[in-house]
Design a protein around this motif. Structure first.
Motif, short mmCIF file in Angstrom:
data_model
loop_
_atom_site.label_atom_id
_atom_site.label_comp_id
_atom_site.label_asym_id
_atom_site.label_seq_id
_atom_site.Cartn_x
_atom_site.Cartn_y
_atom_site.Cartn_z
N VAL A 77 -10.07 1.56 -8.58
CA VAL A 77 -8.34 1.86 -8.13
C VAL A 77 -7.30 0.58 -8.55
O VAL A 77 -6.51 0.28 -8.99
N ALA A 78 -7.39 -0.17 -7.36
CA ALA A 78 -7.19 -1.27 -7.42
C ALA A 78 -7.39 -2.78 -7.93
O ALA A 78 -6.77 -3.27 -8.96
N GLN A 79 -8.45 -2.54 -9.33
CA GLN A 79 -9.04 -3.76 -10.31
C GLN A 79 -8.29 -3.01 -11.51
O GLN A 79 -7.54 -3.52 -11.93
N TYR A 80 -8.13 -1.92 -11.53
CA TYR A 80 -7.65 -1.23 -12.70
C TYR A 80 -5.93 -1.36 -12.49
O TYR A 80 -5.08 -1.56 -13.49
N GLY A 81 -5.43 -1.49 -11.60
CA GLY A 81 -3.75 -1.38 -11.21
C GLY A 81 -3.66 -3.40 -11.57
O GLY A 81 -2.63 -3.17 -12.14
N ARG A 82 -4.53 -4.32 -11.17
CA ARG A 82 -4.57 -5.73 -11.74
C ARG A 82 -3.74 -5.44 -12.60
O ARG A 82 -2.75 -6.74 -13.21
N GLY A 83 -4.29 -4.89 -14.09
CA GLY A 83 -3.65 -5.51 -15.19
C GLY A 83 -2.45 -4.11 -15.98
O GLY A 83 -2.38 -4.37 -16.78
N LEU A 84 -2.10 -3.14 -14.75
CA LEU A 84 -0.53 -2.41 -15.37
C LEU A 84 0.32 -2.76 -15.23
O LEU A 84 0.37 -4.27 -14.55
N SER A 85 1.76 -2.42 -15.70
CA SER A 85 2.61 -3.15 -15.52
C SER A 85 3.17 -2.64 -14.50
O SER A 85 2.80 -1.82 -13.17
N ALA A 86 4.36 -3.59 -13.04
CA ALA A 86 5.11 -2.79 -12.28
C ALA A 86 5.38 -1.84 -12.38
O ALA A 86 4.73 -0.74 -11.44
N GLU A 88 4.18 1.09 -14.33
CA GLU A 88 2.48 1.94 -13.55
C GLU A 88 1.96 2.26 -12.62
O GLU A 88 1.16 2.88 -11.85
N GLN A 89 2.11 0.76 -11.92
CA GLN A 89 1.73 0.46 -10.64
C GLN A 89 2.03 1.09 -9.27
O GLN A 89 1.05 1.69 -8.40
N VAL A 91 2.96 4.26 -9.11
CA VAL A 91 2.00 5.68 -8.82
C VAL A 91 0.64 5.43 -8.31
O VAL A 91 -0.39 5.91 -7.31
N LEU A 92 0.00 3.89 -7.92
CA LEU A 92 -1.08 3.85 -7.92
C LEU A 92 -1.78 3.71 -6.38
O LEU A 92 -2.05 3.88 -5.48
N PRO A 93 -0.53 3.73 -5.86
CA PRO A 93 -0.78 3.59 -4.06
C PRO A 93 -0.86 5.36 -3.32
O PRO A 93 -1.75 5.05 -2.72
N GLY A 94 -0.28 6.14 -4.10
CA GLY A 94 -0.13 7.58 -3.30
C GLY A 94 -1.41 8.14 -4.38
O GLY A 94 -1.87 8.55 -3.52
N LEU A 95 -2.58 7.47 -5.74
CA LEU A 95 -3.19 7.26 -5.94
C LEU A 95 -4.41 7.71 -4.42
O LEU A 95 -5.51 7.68 -5.01
N SER A 96 -4.72 6.20 -4.20
CA SER A 96 -6.03 5.39 -3.15
C SER A 96 -5.12 6.32 -1.71
O SER A 96 -6.16 6.54 -1.26
N ASP A 97 -4.45 6.72 -1.71
CA ASP A 97 -3.62 7.59 -0.42
C ASP A 97 -4.70 8.74 -0.60
O ASP A 97 -5.07 9.52 0.57
N ALA A 98 -4.69 9.76 -1.92
CA ALA A 98 -5.15 10.95 -2.09
C ALA A 98 -6.62 10.53 -1.63
O ALA A 98 -7.04 11.88 -1.65
N LEU A 99 -7.18 9.97 -2.63
CA LEU A 99 -8.41 9.09 -2.14
C LEU A 99 -9.25 9.51 -0.68
O LEU A 99 -10.17 9.89 -0.54
N THR A 100 -7.94 9.02 0.25
CA THR A 100 -8.71 8.52 1.79
C THR A 100 -8.94 10.03 2.60
O THR A 100 -9.79 9.62 3.00
#
Length: 139
Positions: A77-86, A88-89, A91-100
């Protein structure tokens, strides 16, 4: 990072390739730790040795699954997020938190982590108990 740490996405950040590599190698290390504990009780009989072996099976299955899901997916998720706009990024912290697992509000990852940790907490003391009760080898 442990499950439930705040903002895993930010912590992984630019270290995503390293994070993915470490969690890939960790799968082998998990197997090697289980084999080491198994070898300690090899040839021993009794309830403690058997309990240790059964718990090791649960540890291998559940800890490997948890580590793969949380570690590798968070790195990806972090690697994919580096190529996204701000935008789009965002939502990614919430996704990572859901994974943990996020505690009791995410019951499946929490249950997997609970079984994994509990099985290790059974396997190691049971192996130690089996070893202390084993007869001394002849000299």
């Amino acid at each position: 990072m442990a499950a439930g740490d705040a903002n895993l996405y930010a912590a992984v950040g630019d270290r995503a390739p390293l994070w993915i590599g470490v969690h890939t190698v960790q799968l082998l290390l998990i197997l090697l730790m289980a084999v080491a504990i198994y070898w300690l009780t090899e040839g021993l009989t009794g309830p403690a040795a058997q309990s240790s072996r059964v718990a090791l099976l649960f540890y291998l299955v559940f800890y490997s699954a948890f580590d793969s899901i949380v570690g590798l997916a968070s790195g990806l998720v972090a690697q994919y997020g580096r190529g996204l706009s701000a935008a789009e990024q965002a939502v990614l912290p919430g996704l990572s938190d859901a994974l943990t697992g996020g505690g009791l509000d995410q019951p499946v990852p929490f249950a997997i982590a609970l079984i994994a940790n509990a099985s290790w907490l059974v396997a190691v003391p049971a192996a130690a108990a089996a070893l202390t009760r084993a007869p001394a080898p002849p000299s």
